[in-house]
Design an enzyme around this catalytic site. Structure first.
Site: not given
Length: 400
Positions: A44, A100, A200
């Protein structure tokens, strides 16, 4: 001066730029050099943004610029993050990320690539947002054998469970509330089905056992089946329901699971409410410790990313020691874990006792037409064998 590039100018990426600016003086002092953002990569444009002149749309500009020594990835997802990470490291650039999904899938590979080139690949913000847990596991706790890690690792689900507990609301109602407040995404699947927490705990287990843990092999249950009736039973028992991500050392093996648990007030994680995260660690020498704080959010997560950047600047010519080998570890079956189980069933007490033996019955105000009980300690195999013999099971939640 150290020049960096930030990949992704969303919540975390813009937070990294903000932290570097707002705390410039103290960061420069701690890093030993000034850190400046040279490029921001995004699809963008940002007209009117004070950093719009730094925005580029072609990663090759960053990869080929010898002035950029650190690439910071905050886009999320595995691709193109993995492609960009490899390209940065192969070009002789250090790499830091809050991603993650990327680290759970390719962490060991990227770390090995970096170490072969005396570079660093750091990911302190990938678990727990601003909570410092990765660095302690890599350094402060290296004298310990970590026997357990149990954590509330997803703020969205913890907010929802807290809301259900405090207001007695149904799951769908608190999900809509979480989405309205911006705690849950329009597609909340990764949070409510436990996939976020799963990645995680895979990362934390990989650090503990120094080998690659495949998150897809971790038994994962979300919170979508938790009802207001379950919350009422938990209250009657003086407990709270939390989605936990747990990792245990079982002899020479490791076992991990993500699932809802009923916790009593003696459990350290019992009082962790709202969008906060907490990670309980048990070491054979340390004993018990808990890390608590904002597990997500723009500035807490960005703060952890910037801490990694500072660490990289301090170690520009040497790899920070990190024992995480690409060799895959074979996890023990989660059914080896022993637990008590809270069960709701339409069967009567006689049928329950014929299968489970002696149990503790639970009653909750206003709930009729079912039997609720807590089993004695049993492993998952024993529970599954007993449950298969009992008709009408409505719910099962582990009790910790």
């Amino acid at each position: 001066m150290v020049k960096i590039a930030v990949l992704g100018y969303g919540t975390i990426g813009s937070g990294v730029v903000e932290v570097l600016e707002r705390n410039r003086e103290v960061i420069t002092k701690r890093a030993g050099e000034e850190i400046a953002v040279k490029y921001i990569l995004d699809l963008r444009d940002f007209p009117g943004d004070p950093h719009e002149d730094l925005v580029v749309h072609d990663y090759e500009i960053i990869r080929s610029d010898p002035e950029v020594s650190v690439v910071v990835e905050t886009m999320g997802g595995v691709e193109p993050a993995f492609t960009f990470a490899k390209a940065a490291i192969l070009a002789g650039k250090h790499f830091a990320t809050s991603n993650k999904a990327l680290i759970a899938k390719h962490g060991a590979e990227l770390i090995a690539m970096a170490q072969e080139r005396s570079l660093n690949c750091l990911y302190g913000a990938s678990v727990g947002g601003g909570i410092p847990i990765i660095r302690p596991l890599n350094s402060c706790l290296t004298a310990d054998v970590i026997e357990e890690i149990s954590g509330i690792l997803n703020g969205t689900t913890n907010y929802m469970m807290t809301k259900m507990s405090e207001e007695g609301s149904e799951f769908d109602d608190v999900l809509h509330d979480a989405q309205a407040k911006g705690y849950a995404e329009a597609d909340p699947t990764a949070d409510i089905e436990g996939y976020d927490a799963c990645r995680k705990i895979a990362i934390l287990t990989s650090l503990v056992c120094a080998r690659q843990v495949d998150f897809e092999e971790i038994h994962t249950e979300g919170i979508t089946k938790i009802t207001a009736a379950d919350i009422r039973y938990a209250k009657a028992m003086g407990r709270r329901i939390k989605l936990l991500a747990c990792s245990y050392r079982l002899g020479e093996q490791y076992c991990a699971i993500v699932a809802p648990y009923m916790l009593d007030e003696s459990t350290p994680l019992y009082g962790v409410n709202g969008v906060f995260n907490a990670i309980f660690v048990k070491g054979n020498m340390l004993g018990d410790a808990m890390f608590y704080g904002s597990g997500a959010g723009k500035l807490p997560t960005a703060s952890a990313v910037v801490a990694d950047i500072v660490d990289i600047v301090r170690h520009k010519h040497v790899s920070i020691t990190m024992d995480w080998k690409p060799e895959k570890v074979q996890l023990a079956d989660y059914r080896n874990l022993t637990s008590r189980y809270f069960v709701r069933t339409t069967a009567d007490a006689a049928a329950v006792e014929s299968v489970f033996g002696e149990v503790s019955y639970v009653q909750a105000e206003g709930i009729t037409g079912e039997t609720a009980f807590v089993t004695g300690p049993m492993d998952g195999y024993a529970y599954e064998a007993a449950a298969a013999k009992l008709d009408g099971i409505l719910q099962c939640i582990r009790v910790k």
